[in-house]
Motif scaffolding. Structure first.
Motif, PDB file in Angstrom:
ATOM      1  N   GLU A   1     -10.533   8.498  64.765  1.00  0.00           N
ATOM      2  CA  GLU A   1      -9.073   8.615  64.879  1.00  0.00           C
ATOM      3  C   GLU A   1      -8.401   7.282  65.162  1.00  0.00           C
ATOM      4  O   GLU A   1      -7.216   7.111  64.878  1.00  0.00           O
ATOM      5  CB  GLU A   1      -8.720   9.648  65.945  1.00  0.00           C
ATOM      6  CG  GLU A   1      -9.202  11.032  65.566  1.00  0.00           C
ATOM      7  CD  GLU A   1      -8.606  12.121  66.433  1.00  0.00           C
ATOM      8  OE1 GLU A   1      -7.398  12.070  66.689  1.00  0.00           O
ATOM      9  OE2 GLU A   1      -9.360  13.013  66.839  1.00  0.00           O
ATOM     10  N   ALA A   2      -9.160   6.331  65.728  1.00  0.00           N
ATOM     11  CA  ALA A   2      -8.570   5.019  65.972  1.00  0.00           C
ATOM     12  C   ALA A   2      -8.209   4.331  64.660  1.00  0.00           C
ATOM     13  O   ALA A   2      -7.268   3.553  64.591  1.00  0.00           O
ATOM     14  CB  ALA A   2      -9.536   4.149  66.774  1.00  0.00           C
ATOM     15  N   ARG A   3      -8.964   4.635  63.604  1.00  0.00           N
ATOM     16  CA  ARG A   3      -8.702   4.028  62.301  1.00  0.00           C
ATOM     17  C   ARG A   3      -8.106   5.018  61.302  1.00  0.00           C
ATOM     18  O   ARG A   3      -7.828   4.652  60.166  1.00  0.00           O
ATOM     19  CB  ARG A   3     -10.000   3.473  61.709  1.00  0.00           C
ATOM     20  CG  ARG A   3     -10.708   2.448  62.570  1.00  0.00           C
ATOM     21  CD  ARG A   3     -11.898   1.900  61.821  1.00  0.00           C
ATOM     22  NE  ARG A   3     -12.744   1.078  62.673  1.00  0.00           N
ATOM     23  CZ  ARG A   3     -13.820   0.435  62.244  1.00  0.00           C
ATOM     24  NH1 ARG A   3     -14.186   0.539  60.990  1.00  0.00           N
ATOM     25  NH2 ARG A   3     -14.540  -0.290  63.071  1.00  0.00           N
ATOM     26  N   SER A   4      -7.980   6.280  61.686  1.00  0.00           N
ATOM     27  CA  SER A   4      -7.499   7.343  60.787  1.00  0.00           C
ATOM     28  C   SER A   4      -8.410   7.485  59.575  1.00  0.00           C
ATOM     29  O   SER A   4      -7.963   7.740  58.461  1.00  0.00           O
ATOM     30  CB  SER A   4      -6.059   7.065  60.332  1.00  0.00           C
ATOM     31  OG  SER A   4      -5.196   6.989  61.445  1.00  0.00           O
ATOM     32  N   GLU A   5      -9.714   7.302  59.790  1.00  0.00           N
ATOM     33  CA  GLU A   5     -10.694   7.407  58.730  1.00  0.00           C
ATOM     34  C   GLU A   5     -11.714   8.491  59.072  1.00  0.00           C
ATOM     35  O   GLU A   5     -11.804   8.941  60.211  1.00  0.00           O
ATOM     36  CB  GLU A   5     -11.411   6.072  58.508  1.00  0.00           C
ATOM     37  CG  GLU A   5     -10.498   4.955  58.056  1.00  0.00           C
ATOM     38  CD  GLU A   5     -11.234   3.667  57.757  1.00  0.00           C
ATOM     39  OE1 GLU A   5     -10.829   2.952  56.836  1.00  0.00           O
ATOM     40  OE2 GLU A   5     -12.230   3.370  58.467  1.00  0.00           O
ATOM     41  N   GLY A   6     -12.496   8.892  58.085  1.00  0.00           N
ATOM     42  CA  GLY A   6     -13.523   9.886  58.360  1.00  0.00           C
ATOM     43  C   GLY A   6     -14.273  10.278  57.110  1.00  0.00           C
ATOM     44  O   GLY A   6     -13.991   9.788  56.009  1.00  0.00           O
TER      45      GLY A   6
END
Length: 251
Positions: free
Chosen positions: A179-184
């Motif tokens: 969530e810190a990078r809005s990636e997954g």
């Protein structure tokens, strides 16, 4: 009184309860240390590198990770920046909330992963979800799993509800969000599940590291799901992986 350390944290005073919370600390210092260590290791950073970038001392960072420490609010902010997360995440303020409460990234990209990449992301073990049919209705169960030779396996109660998946076409899903990078990423495995009955195969799964069921109890029955079909997707935000690096950190 407490003694201020050069790193910006507070050393515990003699006879004091070192885990007592303050404005910037988590309810449990051991939980804070565990989260700092887990995040640091997930990013592949050494303790020395994190300490240098956060303006702390490696010895104090080790103490924070392994003991009940009371870091200052300034050090917590710097640690969150270096570890590419938030103070709320480090102190457990979002521990009971579902994943994905952060905002979507700016111009995200949705990438299709190969089967090899997808299986690599599953790793040797983790927590995922298995789709089952109970009394004619679909249901999702959370299980901790183990992966070996393109097969996902998990423990359950002998004769329990999850054994209903055996002999059926089943779907297993696992994912991860940063969530810190809005990636997954998200990986879906489908195939025909079966109960593991061969003694040699049972012993092999029993010997797998991290195979003990998180839910506890007597769960001796292994259910295996060969990865007949594997699909994966990754959400990537341009610049998030390199552009947000901490000072002195390679992009």
């Amino acid at each position: 009184m407490t003694e201020q350390t050069p790193s910006g944290g507070q050393a515990p005073r003699a006879g004091a309860h070192a885990g007592a919370p303050d404005e910037a600390s988590a309810p449990s210092r051991s939980d804070l240390g565990r989260r700092v260590r887990a995040r640091r290791e997930a990013l592949g950073l050494s303790r020395e590198a994190v300490a240098e970038r956060a303006g702390s001392a490696p010895g104090y960072l080790q103490y924070l990770e392994d003991h009940s420490a009371r870091p200052s609010s300034g050090l917590l902010l710097r640690l969150a920046h270096v570890l590419r997360t938030s103070v709320a995440e480090l102190v457990g303020g979002t521990a009971e909330l579902p994943a994905g409460i952060g905002r979507a990234g700016h111009h995200p990209e949705l990438l299709v992963l190969s089967a090899a990449e997808s299986l690599s992301l599953l790793g040797g073990h983790g927590v995922g979800r298995i789709a089952v049919t109970r009394q004619g209705a679909p249901a999702i169960a959370v299980v901790n799993y183990t992966v070996r030779d393109r097969t996902v396996a998990f423990r359950t109660e002998r004769g329990g509800p999850l054994t209903a998946v055996a002999g059926q076409e089943a779907a297993f899903e696992a994912d991860h969000l940063d969530e810190a990078r809005s990636e997954g990423w998200s990986v879906l495995v489908t195939g025909t599940a079966h109960e593991v009955t061969e003694e040699a195969e049972v012993r092999a799964w029993d010997a797998a590291e991290f195979s003990a069921p998180w839910a506890g109890g007597d769960r001796p029955q292994w259910i295996a799901l060969p990865a007949e079909r594997v699909t994966g997707r990754r959400i990537r935000v341009p610049g998030a992986s390199g552009g947000g690096a901490a000072p002195g950190e390679p992009g």
